[in-house]
Design a protein around this motif. Structure first.
Motif, PDB file in Angstrom:
ATOM      1  N   LEU A   1      24.767 -54.512  34.124  1.00 51.73           N
ATOM      2  CA  LEU A   1      24.328 -53.802  32.959  1.00 51.73           C
ATOM      3  C   LEU A   1      22.995 -52.857  32.867  1.00 51.73           C
ATOM      4  CD1 LEU A   1      25.036 -56.459  30.152  1.00 51.73           C
ATOM      5  CD2 LEU A   1      26.591 -54.929  31.305  1.00 51.73           C
ATOM      6  N   THR A   2      23.264 -51.725  32.485  1.00 52.09           N
ATOM      7  CA  THR A   2      22.214 -50.625  32.586  1.00 52.09           C
ATOM      8  C   THR A   2      22.070 -49.934  31.271  1.00 52.09           C
ATOM      9  OG1 THR A   2      23.535 -48.962  33.327  1.00 52.09           O
ATOM     10  CG2 THR A   2      22.602 -50.176  35.159  1.00 52.09           C
ATOM     11  N   ASP A   3      20.781 -49.237  31.329  1.00 44.57           N
ATOM     12  CA  ASP A   3      20.658 -48.332  29.906  1.00 44.57           C
ATOM     13  C   ASP A   3      21.377 -47.024  30.157  1.00 44.57           C
ATOM     14  OD1 ASP A   3      19.013 -46.990  31.692  1.00 44.57           O
ATOM     15  OD2 ASP A   3      17.149 -48.019  30.546  1.00 44.57           O
ATOM     16  N   GLY A   4      21.052 -46.114  29.165  1.00 44.18           N
ATOM     17  CA  GLY A   4      21.743 -44.769  29.409  1.00 44.18           C
ATOM     18  C   GLY A   4      21.273 -43.989  30.438  1.00 44.18           C
ATOM     19  N   LYS A   5      20.101 -44.144  31.125  1.00 41.57           N
ATOM     20  CA  LYS A   5      19.595 -43.187  32.226  1.00 41.57           C
ATOM     21  C   LYS A   5      20.404 -43.387  33.342  1.00 41.57           C
ATOM     22  CE  LYS A   5      15.403 -44.859  31.941  1.00 41.57           C
ATOM     23  NZ  LYS A   5      15.409 -45.721  30.894  1.00 41.57           N
ATOM     24  N   TYR A   6      21.000 -44.385  33.532  1.00 42.25           N
ATOM     25  CA  TYR A   6      21.643 -44.353  34.696  1.00 42.25           C
ATOM     26  C   TYR A   6      22.944 -43.887  35.141  1.00 42.25           C
ATOM     27  CZ  TYR A   6      18.401 -48.289  36.369  1.00 42.25           C
ATOM     28  OH  TYR A   6      17.013 -48.791  36.646  1.00 42.25           O
ATOM     29  N   PRO A   7      23.452 -43.427  36.260  1.00 41.53           N
ATOM     30  CA  PRO A   7      24.691 -42.758  36.467  1.00 41.53           C
ATOM     31  C   PRO A   7      26.055 -43.627  36.234  1.00 41.53           C
ATOM     32  CG  PRO A   7      24.061 -43.408  38.431  1.00 41.53           C
ATOM     33  CD  PRO A   7      22.539 -43.815  37.463  1.00 41.53           C
ATOM     34  N   GLU A   8      26.974 -42.751  35.910  1.00 37.24           N
ATOM     35  CA  GLU A   8      28.284 -43.316  35.601  1.00 37.24           C
ATOM     36  C   GLU A   8      29.020 -43.793  36.857  1.00 37.24           C
ATOM     37  OE1 GLU A   8      30.334 -40.236  33.351  1.00 37.24           O
ATOM     38  OE2 GLU A   8      29.235 -40.654  31.543  1.00 37.24           O
TER      39      GLU A   8
ATOM     40  N   VAL B   1      31.960 -46.100  44.747  1.00 33.26           N
ATOM     41  CA  VAL B   1      30.931 -46.420  44.219  1.00 33.26           C
ATOM     42  C   VAL B   1      30.545 -45.585  42.833  1.00 33.26           C
ATOM     43  CG1 VAL B   1      28.515 -47.285  43.874  1.00 33.26           C
ATOM     44  CG2 VAL B   1      29.838 -48.072  45.894  1.00 33.26           C
ATOM     45  N   ARG B   2      30.760 -44.149  43.070  1.00 36.49           N
ATOM     46  CA  ARG B   2      30.311 -43.146  42.003  1.00 36.49           C
ATOM     47  C   ARG B   2      31.598 -42.697  41.388  1.00 36.49           C
ATOM     48  NH1 ARG B   2      27.043 -43.045  46.563  1.00 36.49           N
ATOM     49  NH2 ARG B   2      24.837 -42.679  46.221  1.00 36.49           N
ATOM     50  N   ASP B   3      32.784 -43.639  41.650  1.00 35.93           N
ATOM     51  CA  ASP B   3      33.777 -43.006  41.028  1.00 35.93           C
ATOM     52  C   ASP B   3      33.895 -43.022  39.329  1.00 35.93           C
ATOM     53  OD1 ASP B   3      36.305 -42.719  40.056  1.00 35.93           O
ATOM     54  OD2 ASP B   3      37.374 -43.598  41.728  1.00 35.93           O
ATOM     55  N   LYS B   4      33.583 -42.171  38.783  1.00 38.65           N
ATOM     56  CA  LYS B   4      33.466 -42.104  37.223  1.00 38.65           C
ATOM     57  C   LYS B   4      34.778 -42.629  36.500  1.00 38.65           C
ATOM     58  CE  LYS B   4      30.010 -38.270  36.804  1.00 38.65           C
ATOM     59  NZ  LYS B   4      29.759 -37.173  36.162  1.00 38.65           N
ATOM     60  N   THR B   5      35.717 -42.406  37.014  1.00 38.51           N
ATOM     61  CA  THR B   5      37.154 -42.603  36.411  1.00 38.51           C
ATOM     62  C   THR B   5      37.034 -44.120  36.313  1.00 38.51           C
ATOM     63  OG1 THR B   5      38.453 -40.856  37.478  1.00 38.51           O
ATOM     64  CG2 THR B   5      39.748 -42.614  36.565  1.00 38.51           C
ATOM     65  N   ILE B   6      36.773 -45.086  37.488  1.00 36.28           N
ATOM     66  CA  ILE B   6      36.704 -46.488  37.150  1.00 36.28           C
ATOM     67  C   ILE B   6      35.756 -46.880  36.354  1.00 36.28           C
ATOM     68  CG2 ILE B   6      36.674 -48.688  38.512  1.00 36.28           C
ATOM     69  CD1 ILE B   6      37.563 -47.173  41.080  1.00 36.28           C
ATOM     70  N   HIS B   7      34.679 -46.343  36.321  1.00 40.72           N
ATOM     71  CA  HIS B   7      33.427 -46.700  35.506  1.00 40.72           C
ATOM     72  C   HIS B   7      33.997 -46.513  34.071  1.00 40.72           C
ATOM     73  CE1 HIS B   7      29.649 -46.401  33.340  1.00 40.72           C
ATOM     74  NE2 HIS B   7      30.145 -45.391  32.551  1.00 40.72           N
ATOM     75  N   HIS B   8      34.764 -45.362  33.573  1.00 36.66           N
ATOM     76  CA  HIS B   8      35.134 -45.338  32.142  1.00 36.66           C
ATOM     77  C   HIS B   8      36.171 -46.227  31.895  1.00 36.66           C
ATOM     78  CE1 HIS B   8      32.470 -42.049  31.127  1.00 36.66           C
ATOM     79  NE2 HIS B   8      33.028 -41.336  32.325  1.00 36.66           N
ATOM     80  N   GLN B   9      36.927 -46.468  32.782  1.00 43.77           N
ATOM     81  CA  GLN B   9      38.256 -47.351  32.659  1.00 43.77           C
ATOM     82  C   GLN B   9      37.777 -48.881  32.538  1.00 43.77           C
ATOM     83  OE1 GLN B   9      41.609 -46.945  32.599  1.00 43.77           O
ATOM     84  NE2 GLN B   9      41.589 -49.236  31.780  1.00 43.77           N
ATOM     85  N   LEU B  10      36.820 -49.401  33.122  1.00 36.61           N
ATOM     86  CA  LEU B  10      36.070 -50.740  33.265  1.00 36.61           C
ATOM     87  C   LEU B  10      35.436 -50.639  31.825  1.00 36.61           C
ATOM     88  CD1 LEU B  10      35.072 -53.422  33.900  1.00 36.61           C
ATOM     89  CD2 LEU B  10      33.117 -52.300  35.426  1.00 36.61           C
ATOM     90  N   ARG B  11      34.681 -49.685  31.241  1.00 35.10           N
ATOM     91  CA  ARG B  11      33.846 -49.777  30.007  1.00 35.10           C
ATOM     92  C   ARG B  11      35.153 -50.099  29.026  1.00 35.10           C
ATOM     93  NH1 ARG B  11      29.274 -45.728  28.050  1.00 35.10           N
ATOM     94  NH2 ARG B  11      30.899 -44.146  28.301  1.00 35.10           N
ATOM     95  N   SER B  12      36.103 -48.933  29.040  1.00 35.45           N
ATOM     96  CA  SER B  12      37.303 -49.212  27.746  1.00 35.45           C
ATOM     97  C   SER B  12      37.610 -50.505  27.933  1.00 35.45           C
ATOM     98  CB  SER B  12      38.055 -48.131  28.204  1.00 35.45           C
ATOM     99  OG  SER B  12      37.652 -46.837  28.126  1.00 35.45           O
ATOM    100  N   ASP B  13      37.987 -51.207  29.008  1.00 31.78           N
ATOM    101  CA  ASP B  13      38.690 -52.537  29.144  1.00 31.78           C
ATOM    102  C   ASP B  13      37.679 -53.562  28.696  1.00 31.78           C
ATOM    103  OD1 ASP B  13      41.015 -51.711  30.108  1.00 31.78           O
ATOM    104  OD2 ASP B  13      40.212 -52.081  32.270  1.00 31.78           O
ATOM    105  N   LEU B  14      36.527 -53.195  28.852  1.00 30.90           N
ATOM    106  CA  LEU B  14      35.398 -54.069  28.107  1.00 30.90           C
ATOM    107  C   LEU B  14      35.137 -54.048  26.780  1.00 30.90           C
ATOM    108  CD1 LEU B  14      32.598 -54.219  30.765  1.00 30.90           C
ATOM    109  CD2 LEU B  14      33.943 -56.237  30.362  1.00 30.90           C
TER     110      LEU B  14
END
Length: 335
Positions: free
Chosen positions: A189-196, A311-324
């Motif tokens: 878990l990170t704050d908004g400054k970190y990359p996607e 590791v830097r795949d934004k698609t998986i980042h957004h998918q994971l957050r949507s699932d959460l």
């Protein structure tokens, strides 16, 4: 000695704990371990008759050399599984490893030639940055210290060895499932400054729908683990709460690592840690706490680049957050 260490001391264990920040048994264990390893530290006056920092420097080096490999090691597979289980029960986030953040430590006696390099506009004074990964029990699992204060959190992340084992292909695969989707690795878990990145879960800046508002509320509450860790660390050791008055960056680094090691030892001694030590992989040398990247041959380097891209795949980042978001709303939406 009469107040605390005689057979019938003046003050009992509660006062000892409040004064020394740890139980007497742990204090004695540290002293005996340093003496057994022939670590020299003795407070002596300098040429002007004042008590110098030589004793402190030797003590910190002794703590790092004796305890560093054990209390600053990477989590094992069992540790990761326990952390995921603990954080899902505590915070409601399946697959959560720990929380990640950085703070600045003011360097009062920074060399004049270095002041611009170590000064950030938000602080106005020279600082040195500390990156920490901490779990809900306040155990510090990763520490990276020494980056000049003119950097930001992303610059520190790009220099940090946090994902070295992932990039080298040595990270354990601990799959988890959320909202019907399976993922291979946990996240921070990170704050908004970190990359996607796929390994980060951030909050939403201005959520409008109730699902995202609920997720934002719970994510920010869970991410307070690392903030609480910073607060406890600074409250426990006054040396790192105020500006550093030392001249040499190497000595400042030793103090920070020694304080974090002692912090973890206290957490373990008081029985508040979620992990149980399992020596199922080689210990990391205390002289290589920050870690190194071994790129190897050309073929290995190509795989290194591919793992970095994943590791830097934004698609998986957004998918994971949507699932959460859906998972959190399904479990806690009516709270």
């Amino acid at each position: 000695m009469r107040d605390y260490f005689d057979e019938n001391p003046t003050w009992g264990p509660n006062v000892f704990r409040r004064h020394f920040r740890m139980r007497k048994e742990l204090f004695t264990r540290i002293v005996n371990a340093l003496e057994a390893n022939n670590t020299w530290f003795q407070q002596r006056p300098d040429a002007t008759g004042k008590k110098g920092y030589e004793c402190l420097r030797h003590f910190c080096r002794g703590v790092i050399e004796v305890f560093g490999a054990h209390y600053l090691r990477r989590p094992t597979v069992d540790d990761y599984q326990r952390l995921m289980k603990m954080h899902e029960q505590r915070h409601g986030f399946p697959g959560m490893l720990e929380s990640l953040d950085c703070i600045h430590w003011t360097w009062k006696n920074c060399l004049v030639a270095w002041k611009c390099q170590f000064t950030n506009g938000d602080h106005g004074v020279p600082t040195i940055m500390l990156e920490v990964v901490a779990s809900q029990d306040l155990w510090i699992w990763h520490v990276f210290f020494g980056v000049a204060g003119s950097n930001n959190d992303i610059n520190v992340l790009n220099q940090s060895p946090l994902f070295n084992v992932v990039l080298q292909g040595r990270a354990p695969s601990i799959p988890f499932t959320v909202n019907g989707t399976q993922y291979a690795h946990g996240y921070y878990l990170t704050d908004g400054k970190y990359p996607e990145w796929t390994t980060f879960v951030k909050s939403f800046q201005h959520p409008q729908d109730p699902k995202r508002r609920k997720f934002k509320e719970m994510q920010e509450a869970a991410r307070k683990d690392v903030e609480r860790t910073f607060g406890v660390l600074q409250a426990r050791w006054a040396m790192i709460r105020g500006p550093s008055r030392l001249w040499y960056k190497e000595n400042i680094t030793d103090i920070m690592y020694a304080c974090i090691i002692l912090h973890n030892m206290i957490i373990e001694d008081e029985g508040k840690m979620a992990s149980q030590w399992v020596e199922d992989e080689p210990s990391t040398s205390s002289n290589n706490i920050a870690g190194k990247i071994n790129r190897g041959l050309v073929g290995g380097f190509n795989e290194y680049l591919k793992r970095g891209a994943r590791v830097r795949d934004k698609t998986i980042h957004h998918q994971l957050r949507s699932d959460l978001v859906e998972h959190v709303w399904a479990r806690f939406g009516d709270d």
